[in-house]
Write a protein that holds these residues in place. Structure first.
Motif, short mmCIF file in Angstrom:
data_model
loop_
_atom_site.label_atom_id
_atom_site.label_comp_id
_atom_site.label_asym_id
_atom_site.label_seq_id
_atom_site.Cartn_x
_atom_site.Cartn_y
_atom_site.Cartn_z
N LYS A 188 13.10 -11.25 -9.49
CA LYS A 188 12.46 -11.54 -10.78
C LYS A 188 11.04 -12.06 -10.55
N SER A 189 10.88 -12.88 -9.52
CA SER A 189 9.55 -13.39 -9.19
C SER A 189 8.62 -12.24 -8.79
N LEU A 190 9.14 -11.29 -8.01
CA LEU A 190 8.33 -10.14 -7.61
C LEU A 190 7.98 -9.26 -8.81
N GLU A 191 8.92 -9.14 -9.76
CA GLU A 191 8.62 -8.38 -10.98
C GLU A 191 7.43 -8.99 -11.72
N ALA A 192 7.39 -10.31 -11.75
CA ALA A 192 6.28 -10.98 -12.42
C ALA A 192 4.95 -10.73 -11.72
N ASP A 193 5.02 -10.37 -10.43
CA ASP A 193 3.82 -10.05 -9.67
C ASP A 193 3.49 -8.56 -9.67
N GLY A 194 4.21 -7.80 -10.49
CA GLY A 194 3.88 -6.39 -10.64
C GLY A 194 4.74 -5.42 -9.87
N TYR A 195 5.79 -5.90 -9.22
CA TYR A 195 6.67 -5.00 -8.49
C TYR A 195 7.71 -4.40 -9.44
N ASP A 196 8.16 -3.22 -9.10
CA ASP A 196 9.15 -2.49 -9.87
C ASP A 196 10.51 -2.68 -9.21
N ILE B 121 16.20 6.05 -6.09
CA ILE B 121 15.11 6.01 -5.11
C ILE B 121 13.91 6.82 -5.62
N LYS B 122 12.73 6.23 -5.46
CA LYS B 122 11.49 6.87 -5.86
C LYS B 122 10.59 7.03 -4.64
N GLU B 123 9.49 7.73 -4.84
CA GLU B 123 8.50 7.86 -3.77
C GLU B 123 7.93 6.49 -3.40
N ALA B 124 7.89 5.59 -4.36
CA ALA B 124 7.31 4.26 -4.15
C ALA B 124 8.32 3.24 -3.63
N SER C 214 0.82 -1.21 0.00
CA SER C 214 0.00 0.00 0.00
C SER C 214 0.86 1.27 0.00
N LYS C 215 2.11 1.16 0.46
CA LYS C 215 3.03 2.30 0.48
C LYS C 215 3.75 2.47 -0.85
N GLY C 216 4.08 1.34 -1.47
CA GLY C 216 4.79 1.40 -2.74
C GLY C 216 5.13 0.01 -3.24
N ASN C 217 5.67 -0.05 -4.46
CA ASN C 217 6.00 -1.34 -5.05
C ASN C 217 7.40 -1.37 -5.64
N HIS C 218 8.26 -0.43 -5.19
CA HIS C 218 9.60 -0.32 -5.77
C HIS C 218 10.66 -0.85 -4.83
#
Length: 376
Positions: free
Chosen positions: A106-114, A135-138, A86-90
């Motif tokens: 790589k597994s997390l990338e497949a689940d939509g994480y950046d 570093i990003k806000e996410a 909920s805070k971010g995905n990066h």
């Protein structure tokens, strides 16, 4: 056998085996059982947890037992990613990390994480300015290993942790190659999560752990294994009591003998390295100044490292991570450091340990030098 592959695994210290034996025979109870036998076993687990926490200089309640560092890495990365979605995905990591981190990302990338994979310089070190720029806000987590398993390069952990916290992110560290070899204080280093494995510091295989910060801030986690609610609900499954007790003994020995081991192994590695770097076209991979005292990753231009390793009789060496040694590809760590395929294929990792002797090193030098002439 002359064993110079201690970054892959270490010999079980006989003193560790000795304390494990009762828990493989007569003291076989389940630590979660409520009867007297189970409670007695649980007391041993509590004592072991305190020993391991002492090695990390943390609170015993912040240690979660796992089957090893790979599971600990998965729990840390996935547990944080799920709970902080909920805070971010990066998530930021480095492209020289162990496959346990890279494959999980790589597994997390497949689940939509950046996921951002930071480059490293020729010495294998990340650039702190590049980290800040990534570093990003996410950004919720930065994950960088303490000591590289192939080169021994030590990253600036405290600076990385400070950078993460300045931007409201957590910092996770794979300290598998560092624990038991150099002093670690998770609080002073600013580490929020730390993965480790017993078999890298003369303990048994199949046991490791994850340090999870409970203070300033408390790291909130989601489990990846369910069923029984063991380990504060974060890692269900009957505890590996023999392994836990063995890891605790290995931790105690490390605390008592760390400086002695360091002095002994440093002397051996210096002798090995200075002798082999005199060879024509020999070169060192990784930072000379910022690396662990037991590791020498040496390249010999024009040779095929696999040929040399295959011709060695009774000497165990490696050309990279044991987790990827079956894959006939150049080391992703050395490639990330800017080496050509040819130079990466010509590199050999020497990783020394507590049980190596000067005779081991002398024999290795005299055996390997003639092989370097015709190993094409």
């Amino acid at each position: 056998m002359i064993y110079l592959d201690n970054n892959s695994t270490t010999q079980l210290d006989p003193r560790v085996l000795e304390v494990m034996m009762p828990f493989l025979t007569s003291e076989f109870g389940n630590a979660a059982s409520s009867h007297t036998f189970g409670r007695r076993i649980n007391n041993h687990v509590k004592s072991a947890r305190e020993n391991i926490a002492a090695l990390l200089q943390c609170d015993p309640g912040e240690v979660v037992f796992t089957s090893g560092a790979t599971e600990a890495v998965n729990l840390g990365l996935k547990g944080v990613a799920k709970n902080y979605r909920s805070k971010g995905n990066h998530i930021i990591t480095a492209n020289t990390e162990h496959p346990a981190v890279l494959d999980t990302c790589k597994s997390l990338e497949a689940d939509g994480y950046d996921i951002t994979y930071l480059p490293v310089d020729r010495d294998g070190l990340i650039d702190l300015m590049e980290l800040k720029a990534a570093i990003k806000e996410a950004t919720i987590l930065i994950c960088v290993m303490y000591v590289n398993n192939e080169t021994g390069v030590i990253q600036p952990i405290s600076d990385i942790a400070d950078t993460a916290h300045e931007h409201g992110a957590l910092f996770m560290c794979d300290a598998t190659q560092a624990i038991g070899r150099i002093p670690i204080n998770v609080y002073s280093l600013g580490i929020d999560l730390l993965a480790f494995s017993a078999h890298k510091f003369y303990g048994p295989k199949g046991i490791g752990g994850l340090f999870i910060q409970h203070k300033q801030p408390k790291v909130k986690m989601s489990p990846i294994l369910h069923g029984g609610g063991h380990e504060h609900g974060l890692r269900s499954g009957t505890l590996n009591v023999p392994g836990i007790v063995g890891m605790a003994m290995a931790a105690q020995l490390a605390m008592n003998e760390m400086q002695r081991d360091a002095d002994h192994v440093t002397m051996l590695r210096t002798y090995l390295e200075e002798s082999l770097l005199k060879e024509e076209n020999a070169f060192l991979n990784g930072s000379y100044d910022h690396r662990l005292y037991n590791t020498a990753n040496l390249g010999f231009k024009g040779i095929d490292a696999n040929v040399v390793i295959g011709r060695l009789q009774g000497i165990a060496l490696s050309n990279g991570s044991a987790c990827t040694s079956a894959i006939m590809e150049p080391s992703h760590v050395l490639k990330a450091m800017g080496l050509s395929n040819e130079d990466a294929y010509s590199s050999i990792r020497f990783s020394l340990g507590r049980f190596n002797s000067l005779m081991d090193i002398e024999t290795t030098i005299s055996t390997i030098k003639p092989l370097l002439v015709n190993a094409f």
